[in-house]
Design an enzyme around this catalytic site. Structure first.
Site, mmCIF file in Angstrom:
data_model
loop_
_atom_site.group_PDB
_atom_site.id
_atom_site.type_symbol
_atom_site.label_atom_id
_atom_site.label_comp_id
_atom_site.label_asym_id
_atom_site.label_seq_id
_atom_site.Cartn_x
_atom_site.Cartn_y
_atom_site.Cartn_z
ATOM 1 N N HIS A 30 32.362 48.137 29.129
ATOM 2 C CA HIS A 30 31.721 47.463 28.270
ATOM 3 C C HIS A 30 31.197 48.563 27.258
ATOM 4 O O HIS A 30 30.279 49.239 27.494
ATOM 5 C CB HIS A 30 30.550 46.747 28.557
ATOM 6 C CG HIS A 30 29.949 46.024 27.364
ATOM 7 N ND1 HIS A 30 29.833 44.361 27.208
ATOM 8 C CD2 HIS A 30 29.672 46.543 25.986
ATOM 9 C CE1 HIS A 30 29.355 44.282 25.967
ATOM 10 N NE2 HIS A 30 29.404 45.363 25.283
ATOM 11 N N HIS A 74 24.461 53.669 16.434
ATOM 12 C CA HIS A 74 23.956 53.093 14.949
ATOM 13 C C HIS A 74 23.364 54.262 14.394
ATOM 14 O O HIS A 74 22.622 55.190 14.999
ATOM 15 C CB HIS A 74 22.870 51.969 15.074
ATOM 16 C CG HIS A 74 23.239 50.782 15.568
ATOM 17 N ND1 HIS A 74 23.795 49.896 14.806
ATOM 18 C CD2 HIS A 74 23.382 49.626 16.923
ATOM 19 C CE1 HIS A 74 24.202 48.598 15.511
ATOM 20 N NE2 HIS A 74 23.935 48.775 16.777
ATOM 21 N N HIS A 112 28.961 37.560 25.777
ATOM 22 C CA HIS A 112 27.579 37.826 25.167
ATOM 23 C C HIS A 112 26.686 36.462 25.525
ATOM 24 O O HIS A 112 26.838 35.614 24.603
ATOM 25 C CB HIS A 112 27.579 38.404 23.526
ATOM 26 C CG HIS A 112 26.030 38.747 23.228
ATOM 27 N ND1 HIS A 112 25.976 39.935 23.152
ATOM 28 C CD2 HIS A 112 24.946 38.155 23.096
ATOM 29 C CE1 HIS A 112 24.541 39.943 22.959
ATOM 30 N NE2 HIS A 112 24.011 38.967 22.932
ATOM 31 N N HIS A 168 31.287 50.350 23.019
ATOM 32 C CA HIS A 168 31.249 50.283 21.630
ATOM 33 C C HIS A 168 31.642 51.623 20.869
ATOM 34 O O HIS A 168 30.727 52.500 21.228
ATOM 35 C CB HIS A 168 29.832 49.777 20.845
ATOM 36 C CG HIS A 168 29.705 48.301 21.281
ATOM 37 N ND1 HIS A 168 30.052 47.251 20.524
ATOM 38 C CD2 HIS A 168 28.724 48.006 22.419
ATOM 39 C CE1 HIS A 168 29.357 46.467 21.168
ATOM 40 N NE2 HIS A 168 28.909 46.749 22.227
ATOM 41 N N LYS A 176 36.483 38.577 23.634
ATOM 42 C CA LYS A 176 34.978 38.545 23.731
ATOM 43 C C LYS A 176 34.260 37.477 22.832
ATOM 44 O O LYS A 176 34.580 36.955 21.960
ATOM 45 C CB LYS A 176 34.511 39.964 23.247
ATOM 46 C CG LYS A 176 33.084 40.287 22.970
ATOM 47 C CD LYS A 176 32.422 40.521 24.450
ATOM 48 C CE LYS A 176 30.769 40.370 24.121
ATOM 49 N NZ LYS A 176 30.314 41.624 24.425
ATOM 50 N N ARG A 184 33.021 51.948 17.850
ATOM 51 C CA ARG A 184 33.099 51.884 16.388
ATOM 52 C C ARG A 184 34.558 52.271 15.963
ATOM 53 O O ARG A 184 35.539 52.567 16.505
ATOM 54 C CB ARG A 184 31.986 52.478 15.755
ATOM 55 C CG ARG A 184 30.620 52.140 16.249
ATOM 56 C CD ARG A 184 30.257 50.903 16.143
ATOM 57 N NE ARG A 184 28.723 50.629 16.469
ATOM 58 C CZ ARG A 184 28.131 49.656 16.845
ATOM 59 N NH1 ARG A 184 28.893 48.752 17.375
ATOM 60 N NH2 ARG A 184 26.846 49.667 17.209
ATOM 61 N N HIS A 190 26.388 42.616 30.191
ATOM 62 C CA HIS A 190 25.101 43.232 30.088
ATOM 63 C C HIS A 190 23.978 42.044 30.355
ATOM 64 O O HIS A 190 23.267 41.911 29.546
ATOM 65 C CB HIS A 190 24.869 43.910 28.809
ATOM 66 C CG HIS A 190 25.502 43.012 27.369
ATOM 67 N ND1 HIS A 190 24.972 41.727 27.246
ATOM 68 C CD2 HIS A 190 26.144 43.429 26.555
ATOM 69 C CE1 HIS A 190 25.467 41.131 26.047
ATOM 70 N NE2 HIS A 190 26.155 42.356 25.728
ATOM 71 N N ASP A 206 27.431 49.401 27.606
ATOM 72 C CA ASP A 206 27.209 48.804 26.286
ATOM 73 C C ASP A 206 26.637 49.907 25.241
ATOM 74 O O ASP A 206 25.790 49.541 24.594
ATOM 75 C CB ASP A 206 25.977 47.703 26.505
ATOM 76 C CG ASP A 206 25.872 46.787 24.996
ATOM 77 O OD1 ASP A 206 26.974 47.052 24.372
ATOM 78 O OD2 ASP A 206 25.062 46.020 25.041
ATOM 79 N N ALA A 256 20.207 46.575 16.619
ATOM 80 C CA ALA A 256 20.092 46.477 17.984
ATOM 81 C C ALA A 256 21.044 47.385 18.593
ATOM 82 O O ALA A 256 22.274 47.373 18.397
ATOM 83 C CB ALA A 256 20.467 45.288 18.696
#
Ligand code: DOR
Ligand code: ZN
Length: 350
Positions: free
Chosen positions: A14, A257, A138, A16, A101, A18, A176, A253, A269
């Site tokens: 899992h 950001h 999620h 990210h 997802k 981007r 998660h 996860d 988050a």
């Protein structure tokens, strides 16, 4: 002599990464440690179709090529919406899409296009069950009347359990997880001997409880979703992760950001752990004397659930404190990683 741990190279189930300028820098961090990663589809324009996933995959591949890391494999997902068709699911199953997802609409970053009512997704879920395409969840309800610390537990009763009754053969990953209720639900579920339920656990949820959100002041870099919970929940997650139960495996996860969007009057988050995720997991397992059980969780149970081969090469972790920079420059943004300015007790042997 520092303690070391050599294990089969792990995968991140899992992640990210981007898009655009940050992509290459995130991939540089993660491909150091992992052979494969499940790539989340919650881009600003969500990855809702096989065609969009193929285009995203080729942007990832060119970033990997620029980095010179041909050994890393992104595992692509699609973003489930109210209108995902049966045909798109069939197409996904024919194009190596690892799963769909489910973001309940409004639950988290870039989830506005998510599912507004689970019943709307039933045709797609039926097709996922038929073609054996996993559903990655999620798991939080979105009603503002429900306390943010209860949203995962309420999701189990209101959405997950009925969903699994309606689709008993659907392969589900509860992503998660953050609560005792989720850990026990996954541990105790009767799957009739089939491999239909698993959960991922992040390093930050193994290492922190909700006090970390307010240690000495408000800590925006510890804010993620699902939000950190009480210590009793962290302990239940540690117990699950170190139980050698193949239903529990690694998913960082890690979610980048820009610094300014975290340190803001309404901060985003996400915790960024890609720079040394395995060091953080090693800390968590070592803290309860279960370091020897990290390999199953990090390297075996994920590929086994997804019916993929286990990796063959190995990595070595050393119990040597690694200083974490205050910031990283990722693409054209500045990012504050987890443990910025502090240390992580374990690092990758170089
Ligand atoms: O903390 C989180 N960040 N949780 C999520 O579910 C999404 C993620 C993100 O994309 O930033
Ligand atoms: Zn995520």
């Amino acid at each position: 002599m520092s303690k070391t741990l050599t294990l089969v190279r792990p995968d991140d189930w899992h992640l990210h990464v981007r898009d655009g300028a940050v992509l290459k820098d995130v991939l540089a961090h993660i491909s150091n440690q992992f052979a494969r990663a499940v790539i989340m589809p919650n881009l600003k324009q969500p990855v809702t179709s096989v065609d969009l996933a193929k285009a995203y995959r080729s942007r990832i591949d060119s970033a990997l090529k620029q980095l010179g890391v041909p050994h890393f494999t992104p595992l692509m997902t699609l973003y489930l919406t109210d209108i995902t068709s049966r045909d798109e699911v069939r197409k996904a199953s024919e194009n190596q899409i690892i799963g769909f997802k489910l973001y309940p609409a409004g639950a988290t970053t870039n989830s506005d296009a998510g599912v507004t009512n689970i019943k709307h997704a039933y045709p797609a879920l039926e097709a996922m069950q038929k073609y054996s395409v996993p559903l990655l969840i999620h798991g939080e309800v979105t009603e503002s009347a429900i306390d943010i610390f209860d949203r995962e537990a309420v999701f189990i009763d209101r959405i997950l359990e009925p969903l699994r009754k309606d689709f008993p053969e659907l392969r589900v990953v509860f992503e998660h997880i953050t609560t005792k209720q989720a850990a026990h639900y996954v541990r105790d579920a009767d799957t009739k001997g089939k491999n239909t339920l698993a959960a991922t656990i992040t390093a930050h949820h193994l290492l922190m409880n909700r006090n970390s959100l307010f240690a000495g002041g408000i800590r925006p870099h510890h804010y993620c979703l699902p939000i950190l919970k009480r210590e009793e929940h962290r302990l239940a997650l540690i117990e699950a992760a170190t139980s050698s139960n193949p239903r529990f495996f690694l998913g960082t996860d890690s979610a980048p950001h820009p610094k300014g969007e975290k340190e803001s009057s309404c901060g985003c988050a996400g915790c960024y752990t890609a720079h040394n995720a395995m060091g953080l997991y090693a800390e968590a397992f070592y803290s309860v004397g279960k370091l020897d059980l990290l390999e199953g969780f990090a390297s075996f149970f994920g590929p086994d659930f997804y019916c993929l081969p286990r990796n063959r090469d190995q990595i070595t972790l050393v119990q040597q404190a690694e200083k974490v920079p205050f910031e990283f420059t990722l693409g054209d943004t500045v990012l504050v990683p987890l443990r910025a300015g502090e240390t992580i007790a374990w690092s990758l042997a170089r």
